[in-house]
Write a protein that holds these residues in place. Structure first.
Motif, PDB file in Angstrom:
ATOM      1  N   TRP A 144       1.393   2.291 -18.429  1.00  0.00           N
ATOM      2  CA  TRP A 144       0.422   2.091 -17.339  1.00  0.00           C
ATOM      3  C   TRP A 144      -0.066   3.443 -16.831  1.00  0.00           C
ATOM      4  N   PRO A 162      -8.084  -0.348  -2.118  1.00  0.00           N
ATOM      5  CA  PRO A 162      -7.802   0.052  -3.511  1.00  0.00           C
ATOM      6  C   PRO A 162      -6.308   0.170  -3.815  1.00  0.00           C
ATOM      7  N   ALA A 200      -1.454  -4.963  -9.048  1.00  0.00           N
ATOM      8  CA  ALA A 200      -1.692  -5.157 -10.479  1.00  0.00           C
ATOM      9  C   ALA A 200      -0.530  -4.610 -11.302  1.00  0.00           C
ATOM     10  N   LEU A 201       0.009  -3.465 -10.882  1.00  0.00           N
ATOM     11  CA  LEU A 201       1.161  -2.901 -11.577  1.00  0.00           C
ATOM     12  C   LEU A 201       2.407  -3.752 -11.342  1.00  0.00           C
ATOM     13  N   ASN A 220      -7.839   4.406   1.684  1.00  0.00           N
ATOM     14  CA  ASN A 220      -7.634   3.807   0.362  1.00  0.00           C
ATOM     15  C   ASN A 220      -6.860   2.495   0.440  1.00  0.00           C
ATOM     16  N   GLY A 271      -2.841   4.795 -13.585  1.00  0.00           N
ATOM     17  CA  GLY A 271      -3.747   4.425 -12.506  1.00  0.00           C
ATOM     18  C   GLY A 271      -4.131   5.627 -11.674  1.00  0.00           C
ATOM     19  N   ARG A 272      -4.636   5.341 -10.497  1.00  0.00           N
ATOM     20  CA  ARG A 272      -5.193   6.376  -9.630  1.00  0.00           C
ATOM     21  C   ARG A 272      -4.168   6.943  -8.647  1.00  0.00           C
ATOM     22  N   GLN A 320      -7.942 -11.389  -4.122  1.00  0.00           N
ATOM     23  CA  GLN A 320      -6.818 -10.960  -4.953  1.00  0.00           C
ATOM     24  C   GLN A 320      -5.825 -12.105  -5.164  1.00  0.00           C
ATOM     25  N   GLU A 362      -4.549  -1.952  -6.787  1.00  0.00           N
ATOM     26  CA  GLU A 362      -3.919  -1.283  -7.923  1.00  0.00           C
ATOM     27  C   GLU A 362      -2.410  -1.480  -7.933  1.00  0.00           C
ATOM     28  N   ASN A 363      -1.763  -1.323  -6.792  1.00  0.00           N
ATOM     29  CA  ASN A 363      -0.308  -1.436  -6.750  1.00  0.00           C
ATOM     30  C   ASN A 363       0.160  -2.837  -7.124  1.00  0.00           C
ATOM     31  N   THR A 399       0.808  -1.222   0.000  1.00  0.00           N
ATOM     32  CA  THR A 399       0.000   0.000   0.000  1.00  0.00           C
ATOM     33  C   THR A 399       0.838   1.268   0.000  1.00  0.00           C
TER      34      THR A 399
END
Length: 365
Positions: A151, A131, A138-139, A128, A153-154, A189, A135-136, A84
């Protein structure tokens, strides 16, 4: 099946002497624990990641790189790596570098951590947490598998034509476990990617972890990675041993009573009834650990917490000796009995490389 040690690296006053180790002493003690783990025949050493007192392991790859140079067989891991608040690019680079230095003896456990203030220290918001974890990772997953990544993302700046270096050893990324105490999203996940799921298994009753592991197994099969029993599961455990249980309880009680995490709460006896904590003889540890298979099914990795709550290094090394001499040999034998042939072993660099080599080449257009 793999057996090992995991540590959170706390600096805690010994309640029986009033002495608090220095940070230097605690760092060196963690190294000594890893070396002892290899000496007695354990398979894994895993260090936590914390960025606040009273913990010292703020840079796991630095410590694991040092341990790699002093060991030959030990698998080096984390418990956990903060997905995170760490930049996925830096995780990709750091652990690929460690993988090369350790000749593949590396995997890691992703987690959100248990210290709320760490989020703003690294420019993030704890609200967060889930999320960010999704997201992290996935990257990170792409960075280890694609030579060039575009790439957006948010939570971080976009990447355009980016290549993480060094590339994973032999083109095989480190195996990833996703660690969770309470979050079904993390079990989901792990299942989605076909990664491992590590249940902390030291604070909560077995029913809590049965639900998380059951969900992970079910979703692992849903995503087509194999049957539920083929999912890759790791468990924590927390033990303190002496030759007879009365001596173990008498010696450990003052440490338990004032431990930073669970001290000043339930009694030692209550905590042992309601959680997997086992304080007793090596035979009792074997008996209790074998029951984990009844609760959670056949699994791949068992890590024990033995160096917390202010226990002196001498005592911790004695615990590891007992694990290596009296506990783990019995567990290896007993866990092998009746283990279905289709239940895989814990992935290693060599097994992942062999599986990749065995994959059929893509058909030509």
């Amino acid at each position: 099946m793999q057996f090992g040690i995991f540590t959170v690296g706390d600096v805690t006053t010994d309640p029986t002497t009033g002495r608090t180790p220095t940070e230097h002493e605690r760092v060196k003690a963690m190294v000594a624990i890893a070396l002892k783990a290899e000496e007695v025949g354990l398979d894994v050493f895993a260090t936590g990641e914390h960025h606040n007192p009273p913990f010292v392991p703020s840079s796991p790859t630095t410590m694991l790189g040092y341990i790699a140079a002093r060991t030959e067989r030990l698998i080096l891991s984390t418990s956990t790596t903060l997905i995170t608040t760490n930049d996925p690019v830096k995780i990709a680079e750091d652990f690929a570098m460690l993988q090369h230095l350790a000749d593949g003896r590396v995997d890691l456990m992703m987690g959100r951590g248990n210290t709320g203030p760490v989020y703003p220290w690294f420019g993030q918001d704890i609200r967060n947490g889930i999320p960010l974890a999704i997201e992290n990772y996935a990257l990170l997953h792409r960075l280890w598998r694609e030579d060039v990544v575009d790439w957006e993302g948010r939570f971080r700046t976009p990447l355009q034509g980016f290549t993480s270096t060094p590339r994973p050893l032999d083109g095989v990324p480190p195996f990833v476990w996703h660690g969770s105490i309470r979050s079904p999203e993390i079990a989901e996940q792990a299942a989605y990617y076909g990664d491992g799921f590590f249940a902390n298994n030291i604070f909560w009753p077995k029913e809590h972890y049965q639900r998380l592991i059951g969900l992970y197994r079910q979703r692992y099969a849903h995503y087509g990675h194999g049957a539920p029993e083929q999912a890759i599961v790791g468990l924590g455990g927390q033990v303190f041993m002496r030759k007879n249980s009365q001596d173990a309880i008498r010696e450990f009680r003052p440490y338990f009573d004032v431990a930073p995490v669970y001290g000043h709460g339930p009694s030692l006896e209550e905590f042992m009834r309601e959680t997997p904590l086992t304080v007793g003889s090596p035979e009792q540890v074997v008996e209790r650990t074998l029951k984990f298979r009844e609760y959670f099914g056949d699994y791949q990795r068992q890590l024990f917490l033995v160096d917390h709550a202010g226990l002196p290094l001498k005592t911790v090394l004695e615990q590891i000796d007992m694990l290596g001499e009296e506990v783990v040999p019995v567990l290896r034998k007993e866990f092998a009995i009746g283990r279905p042939a289709n239940v895989p072993d814990a992935p290693t660099h060599s097994s992942l490389l062999a599986a990749r080599t065995a994959e059929p080449a893509p058909a030509e257009a």
